[in-house]
Scaffold this active site. Structure first.
Site, mmCIF file in Angstrom:
data_model
loop_
_atom_site.group_PDB
_atom_site.id
_atom_site.type_symbol
_atom_site.label_atom_id
_atom_site.label_comp_id
_atom_site.label_asym_id
_atom_site.label_seq_id
_atom_site.Cartn_x
_atom_site.Cartn_y
_atom_site.Cartn_z
ATOM 1 N N LYS A 17 0.828 -1.213 0.000
ATOM 2 C CA LYS A 17 0.000 0.000 0.000
ATOM 3 C C LYS A 17 0.863 1.264 0.000
ATOM 4 O O LYS A 17 0.343 2.379 0.052
ATOM 5 C CB LYS A 17 -0.918 0.019 1.221
ATOM 6 C CG LYS A 17 -1.937 -1.112 1.252
ATOM 7 C CD LYS A 17 -2.917 -1.020 0.107
ATOM 8 C CE LYS A 17 -3.968 -2.113 0.187
ATOM 9 N NZ LYS A 17 -4.841 -2.130 -0.998
ATOM 10 N N SER A 18 2.180 1.099 -0.050
ATOM 11 C CA SER A 18 3.074 2.264 -0.028
ATOM 12 C C SER A 18 2.799 3.244 -1.169
ATOM 13 O O SER A 18 2.786 4.462 -0.946
ATOM 14 C CB SER A 18 4.536 1.811 -0.047
ATOM 15 O OG SER A 18 4.867 1.154 1.158
ATOM 16 N N LYS A 69 16.249 -5.687 2.564
ATOM 17 C CA LYS A 69 16.660 -4.656 3.522
ATOM 18 C C LYS A 69 18.117 -4.790 3.973
ATOM 19 O O LYS A 69 18.819 -3.788 4.139
ATOM 20 C CB LYS A 69 15.734 -4.658 4.735
ATOM 21 C CG LYS A 69 14.312 -4.225 4.402
ATOM 22 C CD LYS A 69 13.404 -4.266 5.609
ATOM 23 C CE LYS A 69 11.978 -3.897 5.219
ATOM 24 N NZ LYS A 69 11.063 -3.881 6.363
ATOM 25 N N ASP A 105 11.810 1.740 9.941
ATOM 26 C CA ASP A 105 11.031 0.637 10.521
ATOM 27 C C ASP A 105 11.094 0.657 12.043
ATOM 28 O O ASP A 105 10.097 0.411 12.723
ATOM 29 C CB ASP A 105 11.572 -0.719 10.049
ATOM 30 C CG ASP A 105 11.104 -1.091 8.656
ATOM 31 O OD1 ASP A 105 10.059 -0.573 8.220
ATOM 32 O OD2 ASP A 105 11.784 -1.913 8.013
ATOM 33 N N GLY A 125 11.775 -14.664 13.621
ATOM 34 C CA GLY A 125 12.454 -14.271 12.394
ATOM 35 C C GLY A 125 13.753 -13.541 12.674
ATOM 36 O O GLY A 125 13.962 -13.024 13.787
ATOM 37 N N SER A 126 14.626 -13.489 11.663
ATOM 38 C CA SER A 126 15.940 -12.863 11.875
ATOM 39 C C SER A 126 16.361 -11.974 10.707
ATOM 40 O O SER A 126 17.536 -11.685 10.536
ATOM 41 C CB SER A 126 17.006 -13.953 12.087
ATOM 42 O OG SER A 126 17.160 -14.735 10.903
ATOM 43 N N GLY A 128 15.819 -8.398 8.042
ATOM 44 C CA GLY A 128 16.033 -6.963 8.221
ATOM 45 C C GLY A 128 15.028 -6.299 9.133
ATOM 46 O O GLY A 128 15.389 -5.446 9.958
ATOM 47 N N SER A 129 13.757 -6.675 9.017
ATOM 48 C CA SER A 129 12.736 -6.079 9.891
ATOM 49 C C SER A 129 12.965 -6.484 11.339
ATOM 50 O O SER A 129 12.851 -5.659 12.255
ATOM 51 C CB SER A 129 11.333 -6.507 9.446
ATOM 52 O OG SER A 129 11.030 -5.993 8.175
ATOM 53 N N GLY A 230 0.318 -4.892 10.864
ATOM 54 C CA GLY A 230 1.374 -3.924 10.597
ATOM 55 C C GLY A 230 0.929 -2.632 9.945
ATOM 56 O O GLY A 230 1.773 -1.844 9.500
#
EC number: 1.1.1.25
Length: 263
Positions: A17-18, A69, A105, A125-126, A128-129, A230
């Site tokens: 949606k950016s 990222k 972020d 998770g590991s 970029g975010s 998010g």
């Protein structure tokens, strides 16, 4: 009026949606900016060289999403702000012919949480975010644990002072955060029964995916655990990015108002 191109680089990208929220801001603020900005969704092949693509497309700025990222961090001429600590970049801006990387972020996620007094977090998770979130949560004084199926990337979190696991820890956490891409494949990031245990004792289930009730959030809803997708993080990080795209002419709070009005 001069036209400038911006975009979001990712794979997949059609869900983003950016473009909607950034184009609303470029339209609203074009007079103050002195240029007309247009923001595109850009699907990059997985093997792409991000800097070459950015320059070839003639972009003035871009956001970076899955799975680029960490790679974006490596190709910048300059890195600024918390991106230096977290090793991941989600915002690229061409400044005086240099490609400068930022991470919005981290703060975007924190602003989306509100002030609820959370003390601990488990990040699934590991990538970029996850790195950005861990940096910000540690900065804010939370005890942070990271669970990933493999050892890939966990050394970063260990250096940051996080507790790292490849098997689910037998602990309770205030925040359970899905920073994996599982939701984009309509999957759970973790064994259902294990997640149930975390949700029953947790204060908030948070999925970085947005726009639909993911399996992760659906399970939280079933257990009556408070949950959040998010969307707010997207709008906060996007408004912080827009401030960079505008060379600080438009404060993020003003961009946030416009973005919130359209999404």
């Amino acid at each position: 009026m001069k036209l400038k191109s911006f975009g979001v680089l990712g794979n997949p990208i059609k869900h983003s949606k950016s473009p909607l929220i950034h184009n609303a801001c470029f339209l609203t603020f074009q007079k103050k900016l002195g240029f007309l900005g247009h923001y595109h969704p850009i699907l990059l092949p997985l093997e792409s060289h991000i800097k070459n693509e950015f320059l070839h497309l003639g972009l003035s700025g871009a956001n970076v999403t899955l799975p680029f990222k960490e790679r974006a961090f490596q190709i910048c001429d300059k890195i600024k702000g918390i991106a230096l600590e977290c090793g991941a970049v989600n915002t690229l801006v061409l400044e005086d012919d240099e490609l400068v990387g930022y991470n919005t972020d981290a703060l975007g996620f924190w602003l989306s949480l509100g002030d609820e007094g959370y003390q601990s977090a488990l990040i699934l998770g590991s990538g970029g975010s996850a790195k950005a979130l861990a940096c910000e949560l540690k900065k804010q004084g939370l005890k942070v644990s990271v669970l990933n199926r493999s050892a890939r990337g966990l050394d970063f979190f260990q250096r940051l002072g996080c507790d790292c696991f490849m098997e689910p820890p037998k602990s309770a956490f205030d925040l359970i955060i899905n920073a994996t891409s599982a939701s984009l494949n309509n999957e759970l990031p973790l064994n259902k029964e294990v997640l149930k245990g975390y949700f029953k004792e947790g204060k908030l289930a948070y999925d970085l995916a947005y726009g639909f009730l993911t399996p992760f959030l659906s399970l939280a809803k079933e257990l009556k655990t408070p949950f959040q997708d998010g969307k707010d993080m997207l709008i906060y990080q996007a408004s912080l990015s827009f401030e960079k795209f505008s060379a600080s002419q438009i404060p993020y709070s003003k961009a946030f108002e416009v973005m919130r009005s359209v999404f």
